[in-house]
Each structure stands twice: as structure tokens, then as C-alpha cells.
Design a protein around this motif. Structure first.
Motif, PDB file in Angstrom:
ATOM      1  N   TYR A 280       0.832  -1.204   0.000  1.00  7.76           N
ATOM      2  CA  TYR A 280       0.000   0.000   0.000  1.00  7.76           C
ATOM      3  C   TYR A 280       0.866   1.254   0.000  1.00  7.76           C
ATOM      4  N   LEU A 281       0.272   2.316  -0.508  1.00  3.04           N
ATOM      5  CA  LEU A 281       0.883   3.631  -0.382  1.00  3.04           C
ATOM      6  C   LEU A 281      -0.205   4.596   0.058  1.00  3.04           C
ATOM      7  N   GLN A 282      -0.158   4.979   1.331  1.00  2.81           N
ATOM      8  CA  GLN A 282      -1.093   5.966   1.863  1.00  2.81           C
ATOM      9  C   GLN A 282      -0.546   7.343   1.566  1.00  2.81           C
ATOM     10  N   MET A 283      -1.314   8.148   0.856  1.00  2.00           N
ATOM     11  CA  MET A 283      -0.856   9.473   0.442  1.00  2.00           C
ATOM     12  C   MET A 283      -1.757  10.525   1.079  1.00  2.00           C
ATOM     13  N   ASN A 284      -1.188  11.342   1.924  1.00  2.00           N
ATOM     14  CA  ASN A 284      -1.909  12.405   2.612  1.00  2.00           C
ATOM     15  C   ASN A 284      -1.374  13.768   2.194  1.00  2.00           C
ATOM     16  N   SER A 285      -2.146  14.791   2.477  1.00  2.00           N
ATOM     17  CA  SER A 285      -1.735  16.173   2.168  1.00  2.00           C
ATOM     18  C   SER A 285      -1.253  16.282   0.725  1.00  2.00           C
ATOM     19  N   LEU A 286      -2.024  15.754  -0.162  1.00  2.00           N
ATOM     20  CA  LEU A 286      -1.615  15.707  -1.564  1.00  2.00           C
ATOM     21  C   LEU A 286      -1.509  17.106  -2.166  1.00  2.00           C
ATOM     22  N   LYS A 287      -0.554  17.240  -3.060  1.00  2.00           N
ATOM     23  CA  LYS A 287      -0.280  18.499  -3.741  1.00  2.00           C
ATOM     24  C   LYS A 287      -0.432  18.299  -5.245  1.00  2.00           C
ATOM     25  N   PRO A 288      -0.702  19.372  -5.972  1.00  2.00           N
ATOM     26  CA  PRO A 288      -0.793  19.229  -7.431  1.00  2.00           C
ATOM     27  C   PRO A 288       0.456  18.600  -8.046  1.00  2.00           C
ATOM     28  N   GLU A 289       1.608  18.848  -7.459  1.00  4.68           N
ATOM     29  CA  GLU A 289       2.838  18.275  -8.003  1.00  4.68           C
ATOM     30  C   GLU A 289       2.963  16.775  -7.761  1.00  4.68           C
ATOM     31  N   ASP A 290       2.029  16.196  -7.010  1.00  2.00           N
ATOM     32  CA  ASP A 290       1.995  14.745  -6.852  1.00  2.00           C
ATOM     33  C   ASP A 290       1.271  14.064  -8.012  1.00  2.00           C
ATOM     34  N   THR A 291       0.689  14.848  -8.894  1.00  2.00           N
ATOM     35  CA  THR A 291      -0.006  14.289 -10.048  1.00  2.00           C
ATOM     36  C   THR A 291       0.956  13.489 -10.909  1.00  2.00           C
ATOM     37  N   ALA A 292       0.604  12.234 -11.160  1.00  2.00           N
ATOM     38  CA  ALA A 292       1.482  11.340 -11.908  1.00  2.00           C
ATOM     39  C   ALA A 292       0.794   9.983 -12.061  1.00  2.00           C
ATOM     40  N   VAL A 293       1.387   9.167 -12.889  1.00  2.00           N
ATOM     41  CA  VAL A 293       1.044   7.744 -12.905  1.00  2.00           C
ATOM     42  C   VAL A 293       1.954   7.063 -11.888  1.00  2.00           C
ATOM     43  N   TYR A 294       1.344   6.318 -10.992  1.00  2.00           N
ATOM     44  CA  TYR A 294       2.086   5.648  -9.930  1.00  2.00           C
ATOM     45  C   TYR A 294       2.226   4.163 -10.262  1.00  2.00           C
ATOM     46  N   TYR A 295       3.453   3.676 -10.142  1.00  3.59           N
ATOM     47  CA  TYR A 295       3.772   2.291 -10.453  1.00  3.59           C
ATOM     48  C   TYR A 295       4.305   1.588  -9.209  1.00  3.59           C
ATOM     49  N   CYS A 296       3.912   0.347  -9.033  1.00  2.00           N
ATOM     50  CA  CYS A 296       4.593  -0.453  -8.023  1.00  2.00           C
ATOM     51  C   CYS A 296       5.550  -1.406  -8.730  1.00  2.00           C
ATOM     52  N   ALA A 297       6.552  -1.822  -8.003  1.00  2.00           N
ATOM     53  CA  ALA A 297       7.600  -2.667  -8.553  1.00  2.00           C
ATOM     54  C   ALA A 297       8.089  -3.635  -7.486  1.00  2.00           C
ATOM     55  N   ALA A 298       8.555  -4.787  -7.947  1.00  2.00           N
ATOM     56  CA  ALA A 298       9.042  -5.830  -7.038  1.00  2.00           C
ATOM     57  C   ALA A 298      10.502  -6.130  -7.342  1.00  2.00           C
ATOM     58  N   ARG A 299      11.257  -6.297  -6.273  1.00  2.00           N
ATOM     59  CA  ARG A 299      12.682  -6.571  -6.391  1.00  2.00           C
ATOM     60  C   ARG A 299      13.005  -7.840  -5.624  1.00  2.00           C
ATOM     61  N   THR A 300      13.619  -8.789  -6.292  1.00  2.78           N
ATOM     62  CA  THR A 300      13.995 -10.038  -5.644  1.00  2.78           C
ATOM     63  C   THR A 300      15.016  -9.767  -4.541  1.00  2.78           C
ATOM     64  N   GLY A 301      14.745 -10.293  -3.354  1.00  3.63           N
ATOM     65  CA  GLY A 301      15.648 -10.071  -2.242  1.00  3.63           C
ATOM     66  C   GLY A 301      15.094  -9.072  -1.254  1.00  3.63           C
ATOM     67  N   ASN A 302      15.896  -8.713  -0.269  1.00  2.00           N
ATOM     68  CA  ASN A 302      15.423  -7.890   0.835  1.00  2.00           C
ATOM     69  C   ASN A 302      15.902  -6.444   0.804  1.00  2.00           C
ATOM     70  N   LEU A 303      16.940  -6.184   0.045  1.00  2.00           N
ATOM     71  CA  LEU A 303      17.469  -4.826   0.048  1.00  2.00           C
ATOM     72  C   LEU A 303      16.517  -3.900  -0.679  1.00  2.00           C
ATOM     73  N   ILE A 304      16.231  -2.765  -0.080  1.00  6.60           N
ATOM     74  CA  ILE A 304      15.377  -1.783  -0.735  1.00  6.60           C
ATOM     75  C   ILE A 304      16.270  -0.774  -1.443  1.00  6.60           C
TER      76      ILE A 304
END
Length: 124
Positions: A80-104
Motif C-alpha cells: 500500500y501507499l497511503q498518500m496524505n496532504s496531496l499536492k498538485p505536483e503529486d499528479t502522476a502515474v504511480y507504479y509499483c515494482a518488485a525486487r527479488t531479495g530484501n534490500l530496498i
């Protein structure tokens, strides 16, 4: 292999909130670190947030720190991505992605799988 499907985008006024979800297929969701990225019109895709496999480690871009919160439910194969206090500059297409392993990480090339994206539009 994992397939990712984002949802929860939409149109919201500045100051409002949205919660994005990213549902993953397969039984190995807990094997992946997860990330959120976004791409605004005319701009390159950029890092937003990431979370480790257990959820114990998170990272945020400076532009969203204190406003957005990433979390995951491994039993539901969802991040999940909880987005609060949104601003016009947050306008975008949001993508999620998965990475094998534990390092972020913040580097797009580190991620192995991507969703199709969900549109977030913040009006002023």
C-alpha cells in the motif's frame, strides 16, 4: 515470476488523501522488496518509496517524506501507499515494482517486475 496490479488512483483535491494498493500474484510475495515510483507528464519516472520484505525497513523520497506511508500485508500479497496532504505536483502515474531479495533501493533498474500503473490527479 510475479504480476503486479495497482489500484486506488483517482482525482482528488489538494490537501486530500488517497490510498494506492498493489496486488501481487503468486505465493512468493514475501520474497520481494517492493517499491513505488511515479511519472509525471513530461518527466522521467522517479522513486517514491520502498519497503523491505518484512516491512521492517522503509525509504521515502524527500518530496513525500512525512506525507506518504508505505506498508505491506504479506498475507494478502499487497503493498500500500497511503498518500496524505496531496499536492498538485503529486499528479502522476504511480507504479509499483518488485525486487527479488530484501534490500530496498531507489534505482529503477534494481526492480525485476512492474505494474501497469494507476493515475493520480491532484487538483488545486
Amino acid at each position: 515470476q510475479v504480476q503486479l496490479v495497482e489500484s486506488g488512483g483517482g482525482l482528488v483535491q489538494a490537501g486530500g488523501s488517497l490510498r494506492l494498493s498493489c496486488a501481487a500474484s503468486g505465493r512468493t510475495f514475501s520474497s520481494y522488496a517492493m517499491g513505488w515510483f511515479r511519472q509525471a507528464p513530461g518527466k522521467e519516472r522517479e522513486f517514491v518509496s520502498a519497503i523491505s520484505r518484512s516491512g521492517g525497513s522503509t525509504d521515502y523520497a524527500d518530496s513525500v517524506k512525512g506525507r506518504f506511508a508505505i506498508s505491506r500485508d504479506n498475507a494478502k500479497n499487497t503493498v500500500y501507499l497511503q498518500m496524505n496532504s496531496l499536492k498538485p505536483e503529486d499528479t502522476a502515474v504511480y507504479y509499483c515494482a518488485a525486487r527479488t531479495g530484501n534490500l530496498i533501493g531507489r534505482t529503477q533498474g534494481w526492480y525485476d517486475y512492474w505494474g501497469q500503473g494507476t493515475q493520480v490527479t491532484v487538483s488545486s
